[in-house]
Enzyme design. Sequence first.
Site, PDB file in Angstrom:
ATOM      1  N   ASP A   1       3.771 -41.631  53.628  1.00 42.34           N
ATOM      2  CA  ASP A   1       2.929 -41.155  52.538  1.00 42.34           C
ATOM      3  C   ASP A   1       2.131 -39.951  53.057  1.00 42.34           C
ATOM      4  OD1 ASP A   1       1.318 -41.260  50.078  1.00 42.34           O
ATOM      5  OD2 ASP A   1      -0.258 -42.006  51.406  1.00 42.34           O
ATOM      6  N   ILE A   2       1.645 -39.122  52.161  1.00 47.01           N
ATOM      7  CA  ILE A   2       0.899 -37.928  52.587  1.00 47.01           C
ATOM      8  C   ILE A   2      -0.612 -38.160  52.551  1.00 47.01           C
ATOM      9  CG2 ILE A   2       0.361 -35.510  52.070  1.00 47.01           C
ATOM     10  CD1 ILE A   2       3.218 -35.155  51.108  1.00 47.01           C
ATOM     11  N   ASP A   3      -1.168 -38.238  51.360  1.00 45.99           N
ATOM     12  CA  ASP A   3      -2.629 -38.259  51.213  1.00 45.99           C
ATOM     13  C   ASP A   3      -3.210 -39.577  51.703  1.00 45.99           C
ATOM     14  OD1 ASP A   3      -3.008 -35.650  49.770  1.00 45.99           O
ATOM     15  OD2 ASP A   3      -1.604 -36.638  48.413  1.00 45.99           O
TER      16      ASP A   3
ATOM     17  N   GLY B   1       3.656 -39.481  46.012  1.00 50.02           N
ATOM     18  CA  GLY B   1       3.537 -39.340  44.573  1.00 50.02           C
ATOM     19  C   GLY B   1       3.553 -37.888  44.138  1.00 50.02           C
TER      20      GLY B   1
ATOM     21  N   LYS C   1       8.048 -45.984  44.665  1.00 52.11           N
ATOM     22  CA  LYS C   1       8.500 -45.461  45.948  1.00 52.11           C
ATOM     23  C   LYS C   1       9.610 -46.337  46.524  1.00 52.11           C
ATOM     24  CE  LYS C   1       4.347 -43.002  47.485  1.00 52.11           C
ATOM     25  NZ  LYS C   1       3.389 -42.804  48.589  1.00 52.11           N
TER      26      LYS C   1
ATOM     27  N   ASP D   1      -1.309 -45.830  52.162  1.00 53.38           N
ATOM     28  CA  ASP D   1      -2.710 -46.213  51.996  1.00 53.38           C
ATOM     29  C   ASP D   1      -3.112 -46.495  50.561  1.00 53.38           C
ATOM     30  OD1 ASP D   1      -4.814 -43.628  51.072  1.00 53.38           O
ATOM     31  OD2 ASP D   1      -2.662 -43.334  51.248  1.00 53.38           O
TER      32      ASP D   1
ATOM     33  N   ASN E   1       0.019 -46.932  45.016  1.00 50.80           N
ATOM     34  CA  ASN E   1       1.427 -46.614  44.767  1.00 50.80           C
ATOM     35  C   ASN E   1       2.312 -46.885  45.979  1.00 50.80           C
ATOM     36  OD1 ASN E   1       0.324 -44.497  46.259  1.00 50.80           O
ATOM     37  ND2 ASN E   1       1.604 -42.936  45.271  1.00 50.80           N
TER      38      ASN E   1
END
Length: 263
Positions: free
Chosen positions: A14-16, A49, A190, A213, A216
């Site tokens: 995941d990124i954020d 996302g 996802k 985190d 989603n």
Amino acid sequence: MQTKNRDYKVCFLDIDGTLVDNNKQISNQTKKSLDQIRNRGVEVIIATGRPPYHFSSIAEELKINSFVSFNGAYSVYKGEVVHKHGMDTSALQELIEYAGMKQHPLVFSSEKKSVSNTLNHREIIQTFKDLHLNYTPEFHPDFWKQATLFQAMVYCKNGEEIDYIQKFPELSFVRWHEFAIDVMPQSISKASGIKEMLSFLNVAPDEAIAFGDGLNDKEMLDFVGVGIAMENAHEELYPYADIITKSNENEGITHGLKLLNLL
């Protein structure tokens, strides 16, 4: 948890709140750790996302050209589209009418751009600033009629998503910001995107790990062999994780990889 004998082949990130710190930066240690596992033969794939054009600089910085985007609706492996699942236009029309009745703005996203049905809305502008994006979606209320959409966002206050969940059982609503919720087909997550990607790569879910985190990330962490939640994760994510690592501000990815004996 026994992990030392597992042969992991793919790591989904995941990124954020996970890959990037709170300033949307990737630490040098994280870059080094990802290079190390790639040298061991582990594929590193983004699972986010965000639409692809909202993380292109991050992917370029990490030399990653494989991703699961739009919360699983659009997946690409080394430039090749593996899977895409557009939103149904009739469901979109009903959503737009209902959101309009509630005076909730919308953002629509295709694989090429994001637009809004409301001009210069304060909360839309703020969410794009919070993602450190250097633009505000253009005003194009009829865009959904002209392009295949992979995601929409409804701008509403925390708790107001309950009305949408009850009204549209065929759609999935996941809050990602205090001002906004992502909207996808109910069948998309996802995990569904990762399932398509792993099938394409001929890799079993048990051979994959994932870091996340947010709300989603529930299905993703539950689906893969080892799901790792960041210390800063939403508390509702913890039950879906096999491991809790350190925060995104404290080298959580590196710590998690060490727990798996990959570093």
